[in-house]
Design a protein around this motif. Structure first.
Motif, mmCIF file in Angstrom:
data_model
loop_
_atom_site.group_PDB
_atom_site.id
_atom_site.type_symbol
_atom_site.label_atom_id
_atom_site.label_comp_id
_atom_site.label_asym_id
_atom_site.label_seq_id
_atom_site.Cartn_x
_atom_site.Cartn_y
_atom_site.Cartn_z
ATOM 1 N N THR A 1 0.837 -1.191 0.000
ATOM 2 C CA THR A 1 0.000 0.000 0.000
ATOM 3 C C THR A 1 0.874 1.244 0.000
ATOM 4 O O THR A 1 1.804 1.345 0.804
ATOM 5 N N LEU A 2 0.567 2.176 -0.898
ATOM 6 C CA LEU A 2 1.314 3.428 -1.000
ATOM 7 C C LEU A 2 0.511 4.572 -0.403
ATOM 8 O O LEU A 2 -0.696 4.688 -0.644
ATOM 9 N N GLY A 3 1.192 5.427 0.366
ATOM 10 C CA GLY A 3 0.600 6.639 0.902
ATOM 11 C C GLY A 3 1.471 7.835 0.591
ATOM 12 O O GLY A 3 2.620 7.686 0.161
ATOM 13 N N SER A 4 0.924 9.016 0.811
ATOM 14 C CA SER A 4 1.662 10.242 0.500
ATOM 15 C C SER A 4 1.286 11.342 1.468
ATOM 16 O O SER A 4 0.108 11.607 1.686
ATOM 17 N N THR A 5 2.286 11.985 2.009
ATOM 18 C CA THR A 5 2.015 13.141 2.862
ATOM 19 C C THR A 5 1.799 14.401 2.035
ATOM 20 O O THR A 5 1.179 15.350 2.507
ATOM 21 N N GLY A 6 2.289 14.427 0.801
ATOM 22 C CA GLY A 6 2.154 15.614 -0.035
ATOM 23 C C GLY A 6 0.713 15.979 -0.290
ATOM 24 O O GLY A 6 0.324 17.154 -0.259
ATOM 25 N N LYS A 7 -0.135 14.964 -0.572
ATOM 26 C CA LYS A 7 -1.539 15.226 -0.859
ATOM 27 C C LYS A 7 -2.276 15.675 0.394
ATOM 28 O O LYS A 7 -3.100 16.590 0.360
ATOM 29 N N THR A 8 -1.986 15.030 1.523
ATOM 30 C CA THR A 8 -2.732 15.284 2.754
ATOM 31 C C THR A 8 -2.326 16.589 3.425
ATOM 32 O O THR A 8 -3.160 17.239 4.068
ATOM 33 N N PHE A 9 -1.066 16.985 3.257
ATOM 34 C CA PHE A 9 -0.579 18.166 3.970
ATOM 35 C C PHE A 9 -0.191 19.310 3.039
ATOM 36 O O PHE A 9 0.444 20.279 3.459
ATOM 37 N N SER A 10 -0.576 19.193 1.759
ATOM 38 C CA SER A 10 -0.418 20.290 0.789
ATOM 39 C C SER A 10 1.034 20.748 0.685
ATOM 40 O O SER A 10 1.324 21.940 0.574
ATOM 41 N N LEU A 11 1.942 19.782 0.708
ATOM 42 C CA LEU A 11 3.376 20.059 0.596
ATOM 43 C C LEU A 11 3.965 19.084 -0.424
ATOM 44 O O LEU A 11 4.851 18.285 -0.112
ATOM 45 N N THR A 12 3.476 19.163 -1.661
ATOM 46 C CA THR A 12 3.856 18.180 -2.669
ATOM 47 C C THR A 12 5.345 18.239 -3.007
ATOM 48 O O THR A 12 5.926 17.230 -3.401
ATOM 49 N N GLY A 13 5.951 19.407 -2.856
ATOM 50 C CA GLY A 13 7.364 19.542 -3.182
ATOM 51 C C GLY A 13 8.303 18.878 -2.194
ATOM 52 O O GLY A 13 9.496 18.732 -2.481
ATOM 53 N N TRP A 14 7.797 18.476 -1.041
ATOM 54 C CA TRP A 14 8.644 17.783 -0.075
ATOM 55 C C TRP A 14 8.891 16.334 -0.476
ATOM 56 O O TRP A 14 9.867 15.736 -0.045
ATOM 57 N N LYS A 15 7.975 15.759 -1.247
ATOM 58 C CA LYS A 15 8.138 14.406 -1.791
ATOM 59 C C LYS A 15 8.407 13.369 -0.685
ATOM 60 O O LYS A 15 9.436 12.689 -0.685
ATOM 61 N N ILE A 16 7.470 13.246 0.239
ATOM 62 C CA ILE A 16 7.569 12.217 1.269
ATOM 63 C C ILE A 16 6.410 11.234 1.072
ATOM 64 O O ILE A 16 5.264 11.509 1.446
ATOM 65 N N GLY A 17 6.704 10.105 0.453
ATOM 66 C CA GLY A 17 5.735 9.034 0.295
ATOM 67 C C GLY A 17 6.200 7.821 1.075
ATOM 68 O O GLY A 17 7.314 7.792 1.613
ATOM 69 N N TYR A 18 5.359 6.796 1.128
ATOM 70 C CA TYR A 18 5.739 5.615 1.912
ATOM 71 C C TYR A 18 4.941 4.408 1.456
ATOM 72 O O TYR A 18 3.914 4.524 0.770
ATOM 73 N N ALA A 19 5.437 3.238 1.827
ATOM 74 C CA ALA A 19 4.765 1.973 1.529
ATOM 75 C C ALA A 19 4.698 1.131 2.784
ATOM 76 O O ALA A 19 5.602 1.167 3.626
ATOM 77 N N THR A 20 3.613 0.377 2.889
ATOM 78 C CA THR A 20 3.469 -0.631 3.927
ATOM 79 C C THR A 20 3.119 -1.949 3.254
ATOM 80 O O THR A 20 2.502 -1.983 2.189
ATOM 81 N N GLY A 21 3.531 -3.040 3.896
ATOM 82 C CA GLY A 21 3.227 -4.350 3.344
ATOM 83 C C GLY A 21 4.003 -5.431 4.061
ATOM 84 O O GLY A 21 4.795 -5.141 4.974
ATOM 85 N N PRO A 22 3.818 -6.686 3.666
ATOM 86 C CA PRO A 22 4.557 -7.778 4.304
ATOM 87 C C PRO A 22 6.052 -7.662 4.029
ATOM 88 O O PRO A 22 6.470 -7.154 2.980
ATOM 89 N N GLU A 23 6.852 -8.145 4.951
ATOM 90 C CA GLU A 23 8.308 -7.956 4.872
ATOM 91 C C GLU A 23 8.908 -8.381 3.531
ATOM 92 O O GLU A 23 9.723 -7.628 2.962
ATOM 93 N N PRO A 24 8.574 -9.554 2.961
ATOM 94 C CA PRO A 24 9.235 -9.932 1.698
ATOM 95 C C PRO A 24 8.961 -8.947 0.557
ATOM 96 O O PRO A 24 9.846 -8.701 -0.275
ATOM 97 N N LEU A 25 7.762 -8.396 0.509
ATOM 98 C CA LEU A 25 7.439 -7.450 -0.568
ATOM 99 C C LEU A 25 8.107 -6.103 -0.330
ATOM 100 O O LEU A 25 8.676 -5.505 -1.253
ATOM 101 N N VAL A 26 8.037 -5.604 0.898
ATOM 102 C CA VAL A 26 8.671 -4.313 1.195
ATOM 103 C C VAL A 26 10.184 -4.416 1.026
ATOM 104 O O VAL A 26 10.829 -3.464 0.566
#
Length: 394
Positions: A232-257
């Motif tokens: 699963t991919l998430g993004s702080t840029g969309k939620t906090f209106s700071l798209t230029g900071w480029k802080i995204g993230y992923a969660t998932g089972p250890e082998p995939l991550v």
């Protein structure tokens, strides 16, 4: 002298057709014509002061060297806490979370880390253009399922037919850019059933999960059989209106991550450290911040939708995201590219022709995408220009 086919600025074949994004092109045209830019999905208003102050404090405190490649421990812990509290999904912060230079880098890392050349990837069209480009970069074969206007729901028979014993990955985007759909439990359950039956991985792009106005967001990872096969991919840029900071993230089972981390360490290695420190604070923001954000966007949605309807477009309010897909056919147009060129040059409004988000481009030729992640006065000016324009094709 260089050999034929080498050097000379020649583009590798896997990037043919992906030279320039439509977002950059429409922003260029908006600047050229002094247009109101409702094309690219970035806010034209300031991000929260408390986060900007936190980034400044981090810089002044000398948090300016490489962070851990997978992300600051405090940030991966905050991400894991958020998923546990909001959705009941438990992830181990040290092994099942990774921070990227925006969710877009996470998409690339997923394709490079999980997909082999020749694998098949199921994509829903219209799609965020990075999905199609990354499919090509990975040497995979795309299989398309069309979300047709006006409901933008998939056809079950077409969805089932897209899966085979060669399918490796399905890319799901909910809330969906550019249609604004928030997929229902019934729809997601069918997709989950197919993933489990065919042993397919799911890349769930959920970067707009806080921007839901109708219904509610359901992570597909929470459905039976899906946690172990979903990144699963998430993004702080969309939620906090700071798209230029480029802080995204992923969660998932250890082998995939771990596969995504392997690609990430050779692309960006690590993400800007001061901004990661600030985003630890962001993910712990009070509920009031998120409810106020949704309320503000719902008001902007109403303003834009009403302006488009008054101008003669066919419009349905999006259930989520900050985009509206409007139908051109009531105005007599059947070519989104020609219409967007007319709109920016003659009316002074920049929008995106969504046929570029389709493999079957005829599906998007009667639509146009507008973004409402803008100040009210920006949207009001766009409304004035729409009201004063003659948009019907003569």
């Amino acid at each position: 002298m260089s050999r034929p086919g080498r050097g000379g600025g020649r583009l590798a074949s896997r990037l043919h057709g992906f030279e320039t994004t439509i977002f950059a092109e429409m922003t260029r045209l908006a600047e050229l014509h002094g247009a109101v830019n409702l094309s690219q999905g970035f806010p034209d208003f300031a991000g929260p002061e408390f986060l900007k102050d936190a980034a400044v404090r981090a810089i002044e405190s000398d948090h300016n060297q490489y962070a851990r490649s997978a992300g600051l421990p405090a940030l991966t812990e905050a991400i894991a806490t958020s998923y546990r509290e909001r959705f009941g999904l438990g992830y181990e912060p040290s092994t099942e979370v990774c921070v990227f230079s925006g969710a877009t880098e996470g998409i690339a890392c997923a394709f490079l880390g999980l997909v082999e050349p020749g694998d098949e990837v199921v994509l829903f069209e219209p799609y965020y253009d990075s999905y199609r480009a990354c499919t090509s970069l990975a040497g995979a074969t795309p299989r398309f399922v069309t979300l047709r206007a006006p409901s933008f729901r998939w056809n079950e028979d077409e969805l089932r037919a897209a899966f085979s014993d060669r399918t490796k990955l399905v890319v799901l985007n909910t809330p969906h850019n550019p249609t604004g759909r928030v997929f229902s439990r019934e729809e997601l359950s069918l997709l989950a059933e197919l993933c489990v039956r065919h042993d397919v991985l799911c890349l769930a792009d959920e970067v707009y999960d806080r921007l839901v106005y109708e219904g509610h967001h359901l992570p597909i990872a929470s459905l039976p059989g899906m946690r172990e096969r979903t990144v699963t991919l998430g993004s702080t840029g969309k939620t906090f209106s700071l798209t230029g900071w480029k802080i995204g993230y992923a969660t998932g089972p250890e082998p995939l991550v771990a596969a995504l981390r392997s690609a990430h360490q050779y692309l960006t290695f690590a993400v800007a450290t001061p901004f990661q420190h600030a985003m630890v604070l962001a993910l712990g923001a009070p509920d009031a911040y998120f409810s106020e954000l949704r309320t503000a966007y719902m008001e902007r949605r109403t303003l834009l939708v009403e302006a488009l309807r008054s101008a003669g477009f066919g419009v349905s309010s999006p259930e989520g995201t900050y985009f509206v897909l409007a139908d051109l056919t009531p105005l007599g147009w059947d070519d989104d590219v020609a219409f967007c060129r007319h709109l920016v040059e003659e009316v002074g409004i920049a929008a995106v022709p969504p046929s570029v988000f389709y493999e079957h481009s005829e599906e998007g030729r009667r639509l146009v995408r507008f973004a409402f992640c803008k100040r009210r006065d920006t949207l009001e000016e766009a409304a004035r220009r729409l009201a004063a324009a003659s948009l019907a094709r003569g």
